[in-house]
Write a protein that holds these residues in place. Sequence first.
Motif, PDB file in Angstrom:
ATOM      1  N   GLU A  48      31.560  99.073  94.306  1.00 48.51           N
ATOM      2  CA  GLU A  48      32.145  98.201  93.519  1.00 48.51           C
ATOM      3  C   GLU A  48      31.718  98.576  92.118  1.00 48.51           C
ATOM      4  O   GLU A  48      32.384  98.557  91.126  1.00 48.51           O
ATOM      5  CB  GLU A  48      32.281  96.696  93.831  1.00 48.51           C
ATOM      6  N   LEU A  49      30.341  98.665  92.041  1.00 48.13           N
ATOM      7  CA  LEU A  49      29.736  99.000  90.664  1.00 48.13           C
ATOM      8  C   LEU A  49      30.231 100.349  90.080  1.00 48.13           C
ATOM      9  O   LEU A  49      30.431 100.333  89.016  1.00 48.13           O
ATOM     10  CB  LEU A  49      28.091  99.002  90.899  1.00 48.13           C
ATOM     11  N   ARG A  50      30.571 101.204  91.282  1.00 50.46           N
ATOM     12  CA  ARG A  50      30.885 102.641  90.599  1.00 50.46           C
ATOM     13  C   ARG A  50      32.430 102.572  90.432  1.00 50.46           C
ATOM     14  O   ARG A  50      32.870 102.959  89.450  1.00 50.46           O
ATOM     15  CB  ARG A  50      30.384 103.654  91.393  1.00 50.46           C
ATOM     16  N   LEU A  51      33.162 101.769  91.167  1.00 52.01           N
ATOM     17  CA  LEU A  51      34.477 101.656  90.698  1.00 52.01           C
ATOM     18  C   LEU A  51      34.616 101.047  89.353  1.00 52.01           C
ATOM     19  O   LEU A  51      35.443 101.607  88.452  1.00 52.01           O
ATOM     20  CB  LEU A  51      35.171 100.559  91.827  1.00 52.01           C
ATOM     21  N   PHE A  52      33.955  99.967  89.080  1.00 49.73           N
ATOM     22  CA  PHE A  52      33.851  99.350  87.616  1.00 49.73           C
ATOM     23  C   PHE A  52      33.535 100.437  86.558  1.00 49.73           C
ATOM     24  O   PHE A  52      34.297 100.639  85.409  1.00 49.73           O
ATOM     25  CB  PHE A  52      32.867  98.124  87.705  1.00 49.73           C
ATOM     26  N   SER A  53      32.530 101.132  87.035  1.00 49.48           N
ATOM     27  CA  SER A  53      32.231 102.300  85.766  1.00 49.48           C
ATOM     28  C   SER A  53      33.185 103.302  85.717  1.00 49.48           C
ATOM     29  O   SER A  53      33.182 103.951  84.768  1.00 49.48           O
ATOM     30  CB  SER A  53      30.738 102.947  86.376  1.00 49.48           C
ATOM     31  N   LYS A  54      33.762 103.468  86.709  1.00 48.37           N
ATOM     32  CA  LYS A  54      35.076 104.710  86.557  1.00 48.37           C
ATOM     33  C   LYS A  54      36.311 104.010  85.988  1.00 48.37           C
ATOM     34  O   LYS A  54      37.256 104.585  85.782  1.00 48.37           O
ATOM     35  CB  LYS A  54      35.347 105.167  87.915  1.00 48.37           C
ATOM     36  N   GLY A  55      36.295 102.878  85.889  1.00 49.15           N
ATOM     37  CA  GLY A  55      37.462 101.791  85.643  1.00 49.15           C
ATOM     38  C   GLY A  55      38.634 101.808  86.413  1.00 49.15           C
ATOM     39  O   GLY A  55      39.965 101.672  86.324  1.00 49.15           O
ATOM     40  N   LEU A  56      38.218 101.920  87.791  1.00 53.77           N
ATOM     41  CA  LEU A  56      39.358 101.836  89.027  1.00 53.77           C
ATOM     42  C   LEU A  56      39.247 100.460  89.432  1.00 53.77           C
ATOM     43  O   LEU A  56      38.325  99.804  89.894  1.00 53.77           O
ATOM     44  CB  LEU A  56      38.817 102.877  89.859  1.00 53.77           C
ATOM     45  N   GLU A  57      40.482 100.197  89.935  1.00 50.57           N
ATOM     46  CA  GLU A  57      40.726  98.951  90.964  1.00 50.57           C
ATOM     47  C   GLU A  57      40.204  97.828  90.148  1.00 50.57           C
ATOM     48  O   GLU A  57      39.724  96.928  90.778  1.00 50.57           O
ATOM     49  CB  GLU A  57      39.999  99.187  92.296  1.00 50.57           C
ATOM     50  N   ILE A  58      40.355  97.565  88.769  1.00 52.91           N
ATOM     51  CA  ILE A  58      39.682  96.453  87.915  1.00 52.91           C
ATOM     52  C   ILE A  58      40.206  95.265  88.416  1.00 52.91           C
ATOM     53  O   ILE A  58      39.665  94.228  88.553  1.00 52.91           O
ATOM     54  CB  ILE A  58      39.970  96.683  86.421  1.00 52.91           C
ATOM     55  N   ARG A  59      41.593  95.169  88.826  1.00 56.59           N
ATOM     56  CA  ARG A  59      42.386  94.101  89.083  1.00 56.59           C
ATOM     57  C   ARG A  59      41.654  93.431  90.387  1.00 56.59           C
ATOM     58  O   ARG A  59      41.298  92.163  90.640  1.00 56.59           O
ATOM     59  CB  ARG A  59      44.011  94.127  89.530  1.00 56.59           C
ATOM     60  N   GLU A  60      41.470  94.439  91.611  1.00 60.91           N
ATOM     61  CA  GLU A  60      40.753  93.904  92.843  1.00 60.91           C
ATOM     62  C   GLU A  60      39.453  93.431  92.554  1.00 60.91           C
ATOM     63  O   GLU A  60      38.851  92.654  92.949  1.00 60.91           O
ATOM     64  CB  GLU A  60      41.029  95.037  93.669  1.00 60.91           C
ATOM     65  N   LEU A  61      38.608  94.142  91.649  1.00 57.15           N
ATOM     66  CA  LEU A  61      37.329  93.726  91.243  1.00 57.15           C
ATOM     67  C   LEU A  61      37.312  92.419  90.547  1.00 57.15           C
ATOM     68  O   LEU A  61      36.200  91.686  90.757  1.00 57.15           O
ATOM     69  CB  LEU A  61      36.663  94.864  90.207  1.00 57.15           C
ATOM     70  N   MET A  62      38.362  91.841  89.967  1.00 59.66           N
ATOM     71  CA  MET A  62      38.113  90.527  89.550  1.00 59.66           C
ATOM     72  C   MET A  62      38.346  89.523  90.737  1.00 59.66           C
ATOM     73  O   MET A  62      37.793  88.326  90.257  1.00 59.66           O
ATOM     74  CB  MET A  62      39.707  90.317  88.496  1.00 59.66           C
ATOM     75  N   ALA A  63      38.484  89.928  91.720  1.00 60.94           N
ATOM     76  CA  ALA A  63      38.540  89.068  92.675  1.00 60.94           C
ATOM     77  C   ALA A  63      37.298  89.341  93.739  1.00 60.94           C
ATOM     78  O   ALA A  63      37.304  88.814  95.099  1.00 60.94           O
ATOM     79  CB  ALA A  63      39.769  88.891  93.663  1.00 60.94           C
TER      80      ALA A  63
END
Length: 574
Positions: free
Chosen positions: A511-526
């Motif tokens: 999840e940290l790397r998804l955030f760093s890549k700017g991917l799936e931000i909406r899902e990361l909000m949950a």
Amino acid sequence: MTSVIALKTLNQYRRRDIYAYLGLRYYLNNSSTNSDFWLEEVCCKLTLEGTEYGYLKSFHYKDYNDKQYVYRDVYLPAPNETLSEAFLISKLSAYQEFHPQPYVFSYRYAEESDLSGIFSPYFNGVKERHKFIENLCWENENSFVLYTDIKKFYPSIKSEDVLKVWNDKCDSSGIDSKYKLLGEKILRNHIDLNVKNTTGDSILTGPMLSHVIANLLLDDIDKKMYALTNGRYCRYVDDVIFVGSQSELESWRDKLESDFSDLGLELHDGAKDFSVSNSEWLAGANDFNSSISLNWMKLIANLKRFLFANADQKDDLMQAFKDNSIRIPILDYSVAVKESSAIEKMADWIKKYSWSEKVIREISIKTLISQAMACKFDMLEKIYEYLELLITTNEYERKRYIPKIKFLSGRLLMLSNHEELHQLSEKLADIEDFHQLKVTIQCLLTRDVTESLKMGANATQAVAQLLAIEPYSVTIDIAALNGVDTRVIEQSLAVLDINGIDYNHDNPPSELRLFSKGLEIRELMASDDRYIKELAALHGICAARHTETLLTCFDRNEELAIDILNQVQSSKSG
């Protein structure tokens, strides 16, 4: 920016941790958050009343033993709690009960006018301690200087002692009960997380409030030892120094060890516990009186002045730096300068910086390069001198020369061309204590970051900000990463993403790397991870803007350069 506290917090973390810094930037991008009113009435309220908390457990490089990396677990609070901590500490600084003693030189509160951080800069305390010891040596002929330190200081502090000293100091100071409750809530978050992770029963290493608590906990012992030694005692975090006769040193150390044991703390023995004669110590009395560090400071000051006065020449300056193998990270101050009020601009010229039109005209890209080259050649000459001396030194002399070498090398990484870096690497090859430096040089020479990834996020950030200056991808030997904790690798890869560096690694991202890549931000909000959830919400659903954020300053008084090795050094103490 209207909140001095918020700016101090940004500068504190820009030098220290990339994730915490970015989270703060995204939080403060909303103009309504840039006030002390918001910090007190919203941030602190959310922290105090919240039923959830979020910390990023970051694995920071600490040491390299028997071909194995040793990490320090550093916990970073989510941005709202970070700002609550900063606001609380600003309130504590108004009460003498929360200040360390004059002979304790670590984590002193910065003056309000000092915008570089919440705490006074590390190097200031080191220099003041050095002068304090020098005076004791001159005043006490034929004495000795004893160095000792505490094993695993922060993790060894007991939760009951933490809460007791906090409540006692709050009660004796008369500070408003709402601040007492806020501090207690944050400390209970620390203790609760450690219990959940089965990592102890203490404060966390990483949050700013932990440094305050550590000083408060030792305050009574500090005063007792200072009185016992007739003023021949001082401390910096977990390092304790006495000046006295051999019999006095032995007696004082025994007393200190007894007092520490009551708090569950232990002193090191062996190589980290040694004494030297005061005459030997005084041979290094002028260790900090160097023109080299002053010349570096002048270079950085002139660089910032040039960018303020010539924001439109930033790209030309960056290209000229590249052409001369200069890797000083440069921030874009153009927006901050453009948004400065007329009064602020006038203050720059007349009062704050004592600039004059003549001084500004004399600073050019050519003069900056000339200054940088002069700094480099002075530093190369000095570092080779120290490396030669290091070969035949005792423990105290190593303690003198190693910080000097690290100071110089951190700047030479930004100033040296490949040939000079290669020569420096050869000189360092057979000397212990410089593993991280040697790895960083090899990363710069080869753009292979495999070893840096193994060392953790702080070591990777130290090299990534230099690698990012050139728009080329880096390589990774994926097979060589086998056996390394995947969380360490994921955090290091996330640092590369944040710096805009391309690499060859296709494992499913955390999840940290998804955030760093700017991917799936909406899902990361949950996300179930409160830290990730808060960062994703603050970033918003848009393309990743981490790299752009790192390269632009938030405020005209934001620090210019990140110290390349400071992030690693800060993980070696506490």
